[in-house]
Design an enzyme around this catalytic site. Structure first.
Site, mmCIF file in Angstrom:
data_model
loop_
_atom_site.group_PDB
_atom_site.id
_atom_site.type_symbol
_atom_site.label_atom_id
_atom_site.label_comp_id
_atom_site.label_asym_id
_atom_site.label_seq_id
_atom_site.Cartn_x
_atom_site.Cartn_y
_atom_site.Cartn_z
ATOM 1 N N HIS A 47 0.817 -1.206 0.000
ATOM 2 C CA HIS A 47 0.000 0.000 0.000
ATOM 3 C C HIS A 47 0.855 1.263 0.000
ATOM 4 O O HIS A 47 0.509 2.259 -0.621
ATOM 5 C CB HIS A 47 -0.912 -0.016 1.240
ATOM 6 C CG HIS A 47 -2.012 0.987 1.183
ATOM 7 N ND1 HIS A 47 -3.119 0.816 0.390
ATOM 8 C CD2 HIS A 47 -2.174 2.176 1.804
ATOM 9 C CE1 HIS A 47 -3.922 1.862 0.541
ATOM 10 N NE2 HIS A 47 -3.368 2.693 1.384
ATOM 11 N N HIS A 93 -10.023 3.130 -1.477
ATOM 12 C CA HIS A 93 -10.261 2.703 -0.097
ATOM 13 C C HIS A 93 -11.077 1.412 -0.147
ATOM 14 O O HIS A 93 -12.120 1.276 0.482
ATOM 15 C CB HIS A 93 -10.979 3.799 0.703
ATOM 16 C CG HIS A 93 -10.275 4.103 1.996
ATOM 17 N ND1 HIS A 93 -10.895 4.213 3.208
ATOM 18 C CD2 HIS A 93 -8.965 4.302 2.254
ATOM 19 C CE1 HIS A 93 -10.005 4.465 4.157
ATOM 20 N NE2 HIS A 93 -8.827 4.534 3.598
#
Length: 737
Positions: A47, A93
């Site tokens: 990430h 997200h």
């Protein structure tokens, strides 16, 4: 610094490999402690570090005369004229939204807004790109997907509305490939003065490092690491890794930051997003080649007994880290206290190139900055062309039983992809700030006016995932093309893109191949269309129980229209106007809505791409609009000519009568690229035809009319069309309520 006893378990829980652990020991010259393990784990997570994707991300076109800031900062910046700049970015997200749809989506919106106002820009528009699984059935999966839709939409609306930032458009689509992994991509655009943009840097030895915003709690611990792994049944217990947002605090933070930016106190400022205090501090120091000392016991806490590890890895929302000019500390703290926010000097900039962390005077971590922020592992994962591609490319529309055009039209026009999503966008405040010219539901790009320079900004987010599945390279290129084409249809010149590259498990060579090809397609399209990439996000591990999502490179394009009073709409203006089709129609049904809806098949060869024709189409519409020759324009995409006309008719409440001669009567549903429908007043007929001659083939195909839609052998009353178009989505999504 205490030695870790059960190192294998600790590494496993932090998703670090034995090889990475050896590298950490080499960097430190010793064994790490738990705080340091946490730091490396977060910063080297997929990430934060893009370790699987970095090798393919170099080479994106990122420069143009109008690009002020490309990738590498909180958001990208382009010049929009008269001394003003547009600041924008899109982020994913996905994992948090699947676990906890309301908070996951809300904090996604909050995070992307902070990325934008960190740069000194006031957010003026939000878009979102949402992907869900099948919502139409009565089984457990569809019920859960409907629950996720309701939660995500409420989260986006709840956060954006409280912030007073309009959500003006976006896209939402449904496919079984997202049954185990939904995608929630949020985009924000802000306006700033071009010479007053702020950057995320910490420089100037002895300058204070100040923490501002909400207090730190334990929410979101390990969020970046969680988003760097696939889902399994156990993942549903990961709720504590999802952050909790507070839009009212964010609104205060926004206003406090904008007030602070009017002073000359700020050296650099960084949003605390994924990996919280860890990523913000390391990125700020890393960009400047400096070091930092931080005293973690000075960080404002909202929970008792928090540890240095928790302070560094918490992903509590609504927080910023700033580097200020020495001597300005008190004035800065006063500004944030005025807005009821915490502010504390927690450290200072050094010239050591190291991050030194203290806890009540005792050093608890000492890590060189560069190896963490700049030298994360870059993996050259194996790639392999997916087996499925060879079989599906042979599939043609002629392999299936013919369906009458009337029956096909009725099926397509009621599909969840086509029908109006008012149920979604009516939960968003689209008119706050009073600059919205074209909002959700008005088709193609969304548009706001920029009061400061009398121009308009058009923006659109797109990706046809069926194309990306059958042809990962050209499908990604098509996302850039479609997004840009939508912007051009509003009369604006496309200038730059931001993207969210959502793919499956990078440990699967076939997924890595899809990703590599997707990057190639975006590079090619952006270079040919002169729309550089100025920022973006990669989201991998969108996989559940071994099933990856289709490649989904969502692309958001931003363009400028020099006259805010001359924005072109995408639905019919008046009865009795002439309708033209621009561009060439071939029998191209690969990856089409037609094959998906009628035969439940995603296969075939994608429509061919011709960048020169695409640019000619953009130029034709943009220039004809400047000459006031057009009443409306809409590109032809999903569902072809028939569905484009149906949407224009439903939205405007005006019908159309069209007769067009195609080689195959099914071609009214073909999805050939570089095409549009334009509406022209009869008195402008000769002027338009004369003007359009130099661009692309065009043909007058009919007129707008009163109360029906008729396209060759397809017919439907306007009332029936509007009933399907405006009511179907709500009926499906509220089925369980």
């Amino acid at each position: 610094m205490n030695k870790i006893e059960n190192i294998k378990e600790v590494l496993a829980s932090h998703k670090l490999s034995e090889i990475e652990y050896e590298q950490i020991k080499k960097i430190l010259g010793r064994e790490p402690n738990l705080v340091e393990i946490g730091i490396f784990s977060a910063m080297w997570s997929e990430h934060c570090s893009y370790k699987s994707s970095k090798v393919y991300l170099s080479g994106f076109p990122t420069k143009a005369p109008w690009v002020i800031q490309g990738p590498g900062e909180n958001a990208g910046v382009i010049d929009i004229g008269e001394g003003y700049a547009a600041v924008f970015k899109m982020e994913s997200h996905n994992h948090p939204s699947f676990i906890e749809p309301y908070q996951g989506a809300a904090t996604g919106v909050g995070g992307i807004m902070r990325d934008v106002f960190t740069m000194g820009a006031r957010p003026v528009a939000n878009l979102n790109s949402l992907r869900f699984g099948n919502v139409t059935n009565d089984d457990k999966t569809s019920k859960h997907q409907r629950y996720l839709v309701r939660g995500v939409v409420a989260g986006i609306g709840g956060y954006g509305n409280c912030m007073g930032v309009p959500t003006i458009g976006g896209e939402i689509s449904f496919d079984e490939c997202y049954n185990g992994n939904i995608l929630v991509n949020a985009f924000t655009l802000g306006i700033a003065k071009a010479d007053e943009v702020f950057y995320g840097r910490a420089e100037g030895i002895g300058n204070p490092v100040i923490y501002v915003g909400a207090k730190t709690g334990r929410d979101g611990l390990g969020g970046a690491v969680m988003s760097s792994d696939s889902f399994t049944e156990e993942s549903k217990s990961l709720r504590p890794t999802v952050q909790v947002g507070d839009p009212f605090t964010e609104k205060l933070l926004l206003e406090a930051c904008l007030e602070l930016f009017k002073t000359d106190y700020v050296v650099g400022i960084q949003d605390m997003g994924a990996a919280g205090l860890t990523s913000s501090s390391f990125e700020m120091a890393g960009r400047s080649g400096s070091g930092m000392i931080m005293h973690l016991d000075k960080v404002p806490a909202r929970e008792e007994g928090m540890t240095p590890y928790e302070f560094m890895l918490s992903e509590s929302q609504e927080r910023m880290l700033l580097c200020a000019k020495k001597g300005s500390e008190e004035e800065i703290i006063k500004i944030f206290e005025k807005w009821d926010l915490d502010a504390a000097v927690i450290g200072e900039v050094t010239d050591t190139g190291r991050m030194e962390l203290f806890w009540h005077g005792q050093k608890v971590a000492d890590v060189p900055v560069d190896p963490v922020s700049e030298e994360a592992p870059v993996l050259k994962r194996p790639t392999k062309e997916p087996k499925y591609l060879k079989d599906i490319q042979k599939v043609s529309i002629d392999d299936f039983e013919r369906v009458s055009n009337q029956k096909a039209f009725e099926k397509l026009v009621s599909s969840m992809e086509v029908v109006d999503k008012a149920w979604v966008y009516e939960q968003y405040d689209s008119m706050v700030q009073t600059n919205t010219v074209k909002k959700g539901g008005m088709l193609d790009a969304s548009v706001i006016r920029v009061k400061e320079n009398k121009k308009a900004l058009a923006m659109s987010s797109d990706c046809n995932v069926r194309y990306c599945y059958i042809d990962p390279k050209n499908g990604a290129a098509a996302a850039v093309i479609e997004s840009g084409r939508n912007v051009a249809m509003s009369g604006a010149r496309p200038l730059a893109i931001t993207d969210c590259l959502n793919y499956g498990n990078p440990e699967n060579p076939e997924v890595m191949w899809q990703f590599a090809k997707g990057c190639e397609g975006i590079k090619e399209a952006c270079a040919k269309l002169n729309t550089p990439v100025i920022g973006g996000n990669v989201s991998l591990y969108n996989e559940t129980e071994g099933v990856s999502v289709y490649p989904t490179p969502s692309v958001a394009t931003v363009g400028v229209n020099d006259d805010q009073n001359n924005v072109l709409m995408s639905s019919f203006k008046n009865e009795g106007n002439l309708l033209y089709i621009i561009g060439e129609t071939k029998s191209e049904f690969g990856g089409s809505l037609y094959m998906k809806e009628l035969y439940n098949t995603v296969a075939g060869k994608m429509p061919s791409i011709d960048y020169d024709k695409e640019l000619k189409l953009w130029d034709l519409v943009i220039e004809a609009n400047k000459k006031h020759l057009l009443e409306s324009a809409k590109d032809l995409s999903s569902g072809g000519l028939a569905i484009t006309l149906a949407k224009m008719a439903a939205v405007s409440g005006i019908g159309c009568e069209v007769d067009v001669n195609f080689a195959d009567d099914r071609d009214i549903f073909s999805e050939s690229f570089s095409r549009a429908v334009v509406e022209v007043r009869p008195e402008n007929k000769d002027a338009f035809e004369e003007f359009a001659k130099g661009y692309l083939p065009f043909e007058m195909i009919g007129t707008t009319c009163k109360d029906k839609i008729k396209i060759n052998d397809v017919q439907m009353s306007l009332d029936k069309l509007k009933d399907i178009y405006f009511n179907r989505f709500k009926e499906v999504i509220e089925k369980d309520l």
